[in-house]
Design a protein around this motif. Structure first.
Motif, PDB file in Angstrom:
ATOM      1  N   GLN A  19    -115.580   8.618 -29.412  1.00  0.00           N
ATOM      2  CA  GLN A  19    -114.816   8.999 -28.139  1.00  0.00           C
ATOM      3  C   GLN A  19    -113.346   9.387 -28.650  1.00  0.00           C
ATOM      4  O   GLN A  19    -113.218  10.584 -28.152  1.00  0.00           O
TER       5      GLN A  19
ATOM      6  N   GLU B 149    -119.712   2.349 -26.514  1.00  0.00           N
ATOM      7  CA  GLU B 149    -118.233   2.718 -26.596  1.00  0.00           C
ATOM      8  C   GLU B 149    -117.831   2.534 -25.226  1.00  0.00           C
ATOM      9  O   GLU B 149    -118.451   3.393 -24.334  1.00  0.00           O
ATOM     10  N   PRO B 150    -116.801   2.003 -24.493  1.00  0.00           N
ATOM     11  CA  PRO B 150    -116.604   2.042 -23.064  1.00  0.00           C
ATOM     12  C   PRO B 150    -116.066   3.165 -22.500  1.00  0.00           C
ATOM     13  O   PRO B 150    -115.329   4.128 -23.290  1.00  0.00           O
TER      14      PRO B 150
ATOM     15  N   TRP C 157    -120.827   6.010 -25.185  1.00  0.00           N
ATOM     16  CA  TRP C 157    -121.210   5.019 -24.270  1.00  0.00           C
ATOM     17  C   TRP C 157    -122.521   4.411 -24.513  1.00  0.00           C
ATOM     18  O   TRP C 157    -123.048   3.258 -24.403  1.00  0.00           O
TER      19      TRP C 157
END
Length: 294
Positions: free
Chosen positions: A97, A268-269, A263
């Motif tokens: 990200q 990954e948030p 995500w």
């Protein structure tokens, strides 16, 4: 500039940037097995083979002169080599990200480089569009700077965005009679040549890797054939259809795709504002296409 040309350029640039969004997820998965420099070398070796094979099936007209070849060498060293090595190393140290988001500094740098190199003065709405679209990117992922070595990764990703912007402007200085396939292929060859001494010097790394692992093979093929050979051709062709201040906006498709796939596949948030940020980015792209004047 004709509307059809602008729409085609927008489509090509958006598609290339979306492919690169997925690339960050693949890099994050593969780079744990294959170090960044060796990964970039393998990636470009695959791209060189794929693009050369394409020219055998669909012949192109080749051109050769000192000025344009010098530009292509710079494109290969600055964009294909330095930018990609710092990008993949930064992604390795940070996250998929952060890799996709920080490199969105590219559009702003493209506007700045275009002024002295292409004599394209930014229009009033260009910088506003970039600021709003970048704001949408920040809404998507927020600020995630926790973890070991993340700061170094961020710095490398910043360098990657800067050098990629310079490369994107240099592409537009190459004479239009040079086929985009030739430009992309020669730049990839430059990258392979530049990285080969390093790869040979660290030859033991290649012998210790399990090349038969399916995920590694598929990852290298995707990075070489899709995110390099195909996406670079799409991006370079799109750059020829739109001026740099407008073209840079479409690079922002990358973090949208990168954040979503990070995500989905890496856990990954993403922030609650993902939808709002994405909408803001695409609204600015649509407005830029409609109201931009050359």
């Amino acid at each position: 500039m004709q509307k059809k040309q602008k729409l085609l350029g927008a489509f090509l640039l958006s598609l290339a940037a979306s492919i690169w969004g997925g690339m960050f997820v693949v890099v994050k998965s593969v780079v744990t097995t294959l170090p960044p420099v060796q990964l970039v070398w393998c990636r470009y070796l695959v791209a060189v083979i794929v693009l050369f094979g394409y020219t055998r099936i669909h012949p192109i007209t080749w051109h050769w002169d000192r000025r344009n070849l010098g530009l292509i060498v710079l494109i290969g060293l600055i964009g294909d080599t330095l930018s990609i090595v710092t990008q993949e190393t930064g992604t390795w140290l940070a996250s998929a990200q952060l890799g996709s988001v920080i490199t969105t500094a590219t559009p702003a740098f493209m506007v700045l480089f275009s002024w002295p190199l292409l004599h394209e003065r930014p229009q009033g709405g260009d910088l506003i569009s970039l600021l709003l679209a970048t704001g949408g990117v920040v809404l998507i992922v927020g600020t995630q700077f926790s973890g070991r070595h993340v700061l170094l990764g961020v710095l490398l990703l910043f360098v990657a965005g800067l050098t990629w912007a310079l490369m994107s402007v240099l592409v537009r200085l190459v004479a239009p009679q040079y086929d985009v396939i030739q430009v992309t292929w020669l730049a990839a060859v430059v990258a392979v040549v530049a990285l080969t001494p390093i790869v040979i010097g660290q030859g033991r790394l290649l012998t210790s890797i399990h090349w038969t692992t399916p995920s590694l093979g598929l990852g290298i093929f995707y990075l070489g054939a899709i995110s390099t050979a195909l996406a670079f051709v799409l991006w370079n062709q799109g750059l020829r259809l739109l001026n740099s201040s407008l073209a840079g906006l479409f690079f922002l498709c990358q973090p949208v795709v990168g954040a979503f796939l990070g995500w989905l596949f890496l856990g990954e948030p993403i922030s609650w504002a993902f939808g709002g940020g994405t909408l803001l980015i695409f609204l600015r792209m649509g407005a830029a296409i409609r109201w931009h004047h050359d």
